[in-house]
Design an enzyme around this catalytic site. Structure first.
Site, PDB file in Angstrom:
ATOM      1  N   GLY A  19       9.332  -4.923  -0.883  1.00 38.90           N
ATOM      2  CA  GLY A  19      10.038  -4.464  -2.070  1.00 38.90           C
ATOM      3  C   GLY A  19       9.674  -5.215  -3.336  1.00 38.90           C
ATOM      4  N   ALA A  20       8.833  -6.251  -3.215  1.00 35.28           N
ATOM      5  CA  ALA A  20       8.457  -7.048  -4.396  1.00 35.28           C
ATOM      6  C   ALA A  20       7.527  -6.271  -5.324  1.00 35.28           C
ATOM      7  CB  ALA A  20       7.806  -8.358  -3.965  1.00 35.28           C
ATOM      8  N   LYS A  23       4.095  -5.114  -4.112  1.00 37.26           N
ATOM      9  CA  LYS A  23       2.683  -5.303  -3.741  1.00 37.26           C
ATOM     10  C   LYS A  23       1.915  -3.981  -3.771  1.00 37.26           C
ATOM     11  CE  LYS A  23       3.866  -6.943   0.267  1.00 37.26           C
ATOM     12  NZ  LYS A  23       5.337  -6.852   0.144  1.00 37.26           N
ATOM     13  N   SER A  24       2.444  -2.960  -3.095  1.00 38.63           N
ATOM     14  CA  SER A  24       1.730  -1.668  -3.035  1.00 38.63           C
ATOM     15  C   SER A  24       1.610  -1.043  -4.416  1.00 38.63           C
ATOM     16  CB  SER A  24       2.429  -0.663  -2.125  1.00 38.63           C
ATOM     17  OG  SER A  24       3.109  -1.278  -1.104  1.00 38.63           O
ATOM     18  N   THR A  25       2.666  -1.188  -5.226  1.00 40.22           N
ATOM     19  CA  THR A  25       2.642  -0.618  -6.581  1.00 40.22           C
ATOM     20  C   THR A  25       1.534  -1.267  -7.417  1.00 40.22           C
ATOM     21  OG1 THR A  25       5.036  -0.276  -6.425  1.00 40.22           O
ATOM     22  CG2 THR A  25       4.066  -0.167  -8.622  1.00 40.22           C
ATOM     23  N   ARG A  70       5.792   6.725   6.334  1.00 40.54           N
ATOM     24  CA  ARG A  70       6.780   7.213   5.372  1.00 40.54           C
ATOM     25  C   ARG A  70       6.263   8.525   4.784  1.00 40.54           C
ATOM     26  NH1 ARG A  70       6.671   1.350   2.590  1.00 40.54           N
ATOM     27  NH2 ARG A  70       7.949   0.286   4.135  1.00 40.54           N
ATOM     28  N   ARG A 118      14.067   2.931  -3.251  1.00 38.89           N
ATOM     29  CA  ARG A 118      12.845   3.476  -2.649  1.00 38.89           C
ATOM     30  C   ARG A 118      13.178   4.463  -1.528  1.00 38.89           C
ATOM     31  NH1 ARG A 118       8.330  -0.571  -0.251  1.00 38.89           N
ATOM     32  NH2 ARG A 118       9.678  -0.434   1.594  1.00 38.89           N
ATOM     33  N   ARG A 169      14.766  -6.522   6.395  1.00 40.89           N
ATOM     34  CA  ARG A 169      13.807  -6.827   5.347  1.00 40.89           C
ATOM     35  C   ARG A 169      14.380  -7.797   4.316  1.00 40.89           C
ATOM     36  NH1 ARG A 169       9.229  -2.969   4.713  1.00 40.89           N
ATOM     37  NH2 ARG A 169       9.060  -1.991   6.744  1.00 40.89           N
ATOM     38  N   ASN A 192       7.184 -10.136 -10.471  1.00 37.23           N
ATOM     39  CA  ASN A 192       7.096  -8.737 -10.882  1.00 37.23           C
ATOM     40  C   ASN A 192       8.420  -8.278 -11.478  1.00 37.23           C
ATOM     41  OD1 ASN A 192       6.514  -6.016 -11.195  1.00 37.23           O
ATOM     42  ND2 ASN A 192       6.747  -5.548  -9.022  1.00 37.23           N
ATOM     43  N   ASP A 193       8.608  -8.606 -12.765  1.00 38.52           N
ATOM     44  CA  ASP A 193       9.798  -8.160 -13.495  1.00 38.52           C
ATOM     45  C   ASP A 193       9.398  -6.870 -14.202  1.00 38.52           C
ATOM     46  OD1 ASP A 193      12.068  -7.878 -14.971  1.00 38.52           O
ATOM     47  OD2 ASP A 193      12.093  -9.898 -15.803  1.00 38.52           O
TER      48      ASP A 193
HETATM   49  N1  LIG Z   1       8.291  -3.972 -11.973  1.00 40.21           N
HETATM   50  C1  LIG Z   1       9.037  -3.046 -11.356  1.00 40.21           C
HETATM   51  N2  LIG Z   1      10.170  -2.618 -11.911  1.00 40.21           N
HETATM   52  C2  LIG Z   1      10.950  -1.693 -11.281  1.00 40.21           C
HETATM   53  N3  LIG Z   1      10.664  -1.131 -10.085  1.00 40.21           N
HETATM   54  C3  LIG Z   1       9.541  -1.538  -9.486  1.00 40.21           C
HETATM   55  C4  LIG Z   1       8.672  -2.505 -10.077  1.00 40.21           C
HETATM   56  N4  LIG Z   1       7.626  -2.712  -9.240  1.00 40.21           N
HETATM   57  C5  LIG Z   1       7.831  -1.912  -8.181  1.00 40.21           C
HETATM   58  N5  LIG Z   1       8.961  -1.203  -8.305  1.00 40.21           N
HETATM   59  C6  LIG Z   1       9.551  -0.255  -7.341  1.00 40.21           C
HETATM   60  O1  LIG Z   1      10.136  -1.037  -6.310  1.00 40.21           O
HETATM   61  C7  LIG Z   1       9.933  -0.443  -5.027  1.00 40.21           C
HETATM   62  C8  LIG Z   1       9.196  -1.441  -4.118  1.00 40.21           C
HETATM   63  O2  LIG Z   1       7.858  -1.570  -4.551  1.00 40.21           O
HETATM   64  P1  LIG Z   1       6.644  -1.508  -3.513  1.00 40.21           P
HETATM   65  O3  LIG Z   1       6.848  -0.393  -2.561  1.00 40.21           O
HETATM   66  O4  LIG Z   1       5.390  -1.540  -4.314  1.00 40.21           O
HETATM   67  O5  LIG Z   1       6.886  -2.907  -2.779  1.00 40.21           O
HETATM   68  P2  LIG Z   1       6.041  -3.630  -1.639  1.00 40.21           P
HETATM   69  O6  LIG Z   1       6.003  -5.057  -1.972  1.00 40.21           O
HETATM   70  O7  LIG Z   1       4.741  -2.939  -1.455  1.00 40.21           O
HETATM   71  O8  LIG Z   1       6.981  -3.384  -0.387  1.00 40.21           O
HETATM   72  P3  LIG Z   1       6.614  -3.287   1.188  1.00 40.21           P
HETATM   73  O9  LIG Z   1       6.134  -4.621   1.608  1.00 40.21           O
HETATM   74  O10 LIG Z   1       7.893  -2.889   1.832  1.00 40.21           O
HETATM   75  O11 LIG Z   1       5.555  -2.220   1.351  1.00 40.21           O
HETATM   76  C9  LIG Z   1       9.149   0.831  -5.246  1.00 40.21           C
HETATM   77  O12 LIG Z   1      10.037   1.921  -5.238  1.00 40.21           O
HETATM   78  C10 LIG Z   1       8.536   0.636  -6.644  1.00 40.21           C
HETATM   79  O13 LIG Z   1       8.354   1.852  -7.304  1.00 40.21           O
HETATM   80  N1  LIG Z   2       0.557  -9.998   8.887  1.00 40.22           N
HETATM   81  C1  LIG Z   2       0.400  -8.744   8.425  1.00 40.22           C
HETATM   82  N2  LIG Z   2       1.348  -8.192   7.640  1.00 40.22           N
HETATM   83  C2  LIG Z   2       1.138  -6.955   7.178  1.00 40.22           C
HETATM   84  C3  LIG Z   2      -0.008  -6.216   7.492  1.00 40.22           C
HETATM   85  N3  LIG Z   2       0.078  -5.005   6.891  1.00 40.22           N
HETATM   86  C4  LIG Z   2       1.230  -5.012   6.203  1.00 40.22           C
HETATM   87  N4  LIG Z   2       1.873  -6.178   6.376  1.00 40.22           N
HETATM   88  C5  LIG Z   2       3.164  -6.602   5.804  1.00 40.22           C
HETATM   89  O1  LIG Z   2       4.229  -6.008   6.493  1.00 40.22           O
HETATM   90  C6  LIG Z   2       5.354  -5.939   5.635  1.00 40.22           C
HETATM   91  C7  LIG Z   2       6.004  -4.572   5.722  1.00 40.22           C
HETATM   92  O2  LIG Z   2       5.135  -3.563   5.298  1.00 40.22           O
HETATM   93  P1  LIG Z   2       5.663  -2.056   5.145  1.00 40.22           P
HETATM   94  O3  LIG Z   2       4.453  -1.241   4.754  1.00 40.22           O
HETATM   95  O4  LIG Z   2       6.252  -1.643   6.445  1.00 40.22           O
HETATM   96  O5  LIG Z   2       6.704  -2.085   4.057  1.00 40.22           O
HETATM   97  C8  LIG Z   2       4.851  -6.259   4.219  1.00 40.22           C
HETATM   98  O6  LIG Z   2       5.238  -7.586   3.916  1.00 40.22           O
HETATM   99  C9  LIG Z   2       3.351  -6.186   4.364  1.00 40.22           C
HETATM  100  O7  LIG Z   2       2.704  -7.082   3.500  1.00 40.22           O
HETATM  101  C10 LIG Z   2      -0.986  -6.831   8.329  1.00 40.22           C
HETATM  102  O8  LIG Z   2      -2.039  -6.264   8.666  1.00 40.22           O
HETATM  103  N5  LIG Z   2      -0.733  -8.085   8.761  1.00 40.22           N
END
Ligand SMILES: Nc1ncnc2c1ncn2[C@@H]1O[C@H](COP(=O)(O)OP(=O)(O)OP(=O)(O)O)[C@@H](O)[C@H]1O
Ligand SMILES: Nc1nc2c(ncn2[C@@H]2O[C@H](COP(=O)(O)O)[C@@H](O)[C@H]2O)c(=O)[nH]1
Length: 207
Positions: free
Chosen positions: A23-24, A26-28, A53, A146, A157, A180-181
């Site tokens: 939720g921090a 990373k994917s965004t 998802r 999300r 989580r 990430n603010d």
């Molecule tokens: N700076 C921001 N301000 C507001 N909302 C944000 C910001 N960055 C990301 N988000 C939103 O917060 C949610 C979590 O972001 P994201 O899915 O990128 O997190 P993640 O670190 O990849 O999580 P995970 O490890 O579960 O995959 C998403 O719905 C995204 O759109």
């Molecule tokens: N150690 C590893 N962690 C991984 C890998 N791929 C993703 N991740 C981490 O899992 C959580 C949850 O991911 P989500 O997609 O279910 O939200 C998140 O912290 C990812 O960074 C991996 O190959 N190895």
């Protein structure tokens, strides 16, 4: 060794690890990076036993597999690292990293903290970047909005997130911590941290 070769400046650009709580953002941030620099960076497609998802594609976001398949491949030595996170298995296969390197791209890994600690034992020598939300409350709100988690997986989580936020302060674990603010500001921080690697990649593609 890779380490020695790297010290001698003989290897290419370093891989990049993005870590930080669920939720921090990373994917965004990664999506933005790949949109702007998709020719330079390539995503290491992990394996996971969790369900896709809505919108996630097998072989693009993850290789979605069963626990049996994943355990078999781990036992066969096909993984660089693997971890149990929030009730599911996740891991980086050797093939995932090699696929990106074969395209001459900088490999970006999105992995949890256990993954970071295990990658530190390998010769990959990436740049370690931690992505953090401004607070646990804001993180919870983002995760809820999300709408990907059940109440149970959300609580798991959040517990992992609290531990992650604390551990990330450990000296020498990360090269950089990005809060990430505001999304645009966090993204600009990320490209700044990677500026040197981006420059090297652009130069080598022009030569
Ligand atoms: N700076 C921001 N301000 C507001 N909302 C944000 C910001 N960055 C990301 N988000 C939103 O917060 C949610 C979590 O972001 P994201 O899915 O990128 O997190 P993640 O670190 O990849 O999580 P995970 O490890 O579960 O995959 C998403 O719905 C995204 O759109
Ligand atoms: N150690 C590893 N962690 C991984 C890998 N791929 C993703 N991740 C981490 O899992 C959580 C949850 O991911 P989500 O997609 O279910 O939200 C998140 O912290 C990812 O960074 C991996 O190959 N190895």
């Amino acid at each position: 060794s890779t380490v020695g070769a790297r010290a001698a400046g003989m290897t290419g650009p370093r891989p990049v690890v993005l870590s930080g709580p669920s939720g921090a953002g990373k994917s965004t941030l990664l999506k933005k990076l790949l949109q702007e620099y998709g020719n330079i960076f390539g995503f290491s497609i992990s394996h996971t036993t969790r369900s896709p998802r809505p919108g996630e594609e097998n072989g693009k976001d993850y290789h979605f597999v069963t626990r049996e398949e994943m355990q078999r491949d781990i036992d066969a030595g096909q993984f660089i690292e693997h971890a149990e996170f929030s009730g599911n298995m996740y891991g980086t296969s050797k093939a995932a990293v090699q696929a990106v390197q074969a395209m001459n791209q900088i490999c970006v890994l999105d992995i949890d903290l256990q993954g970071v600690r295990n990658i530190k034992k390998t010769e990959l020598q990436p740049i370690y970047i931690s992505i953090q939300a401004p607070s646990l409350d804001i993180l919870e709100k983002r995760l809820r909005d999300r709408k990907t988690e059940t109440e149970e997986s959300l609580q798991k989580r959040l517990a992992a997130a609290a531990a992650d936020m604390e551990s990330s302060q450990e000296p020498d674990l990360f090269d950089t911590i990005i809060i990430n603010d505001d999304l645009d500001e966090a993204y600009s921080m990320l490209t700044k941290v990677l500026a040197e690697e981006i420059k090297k990649a652009q130069q080598s593609s022009n030569s």
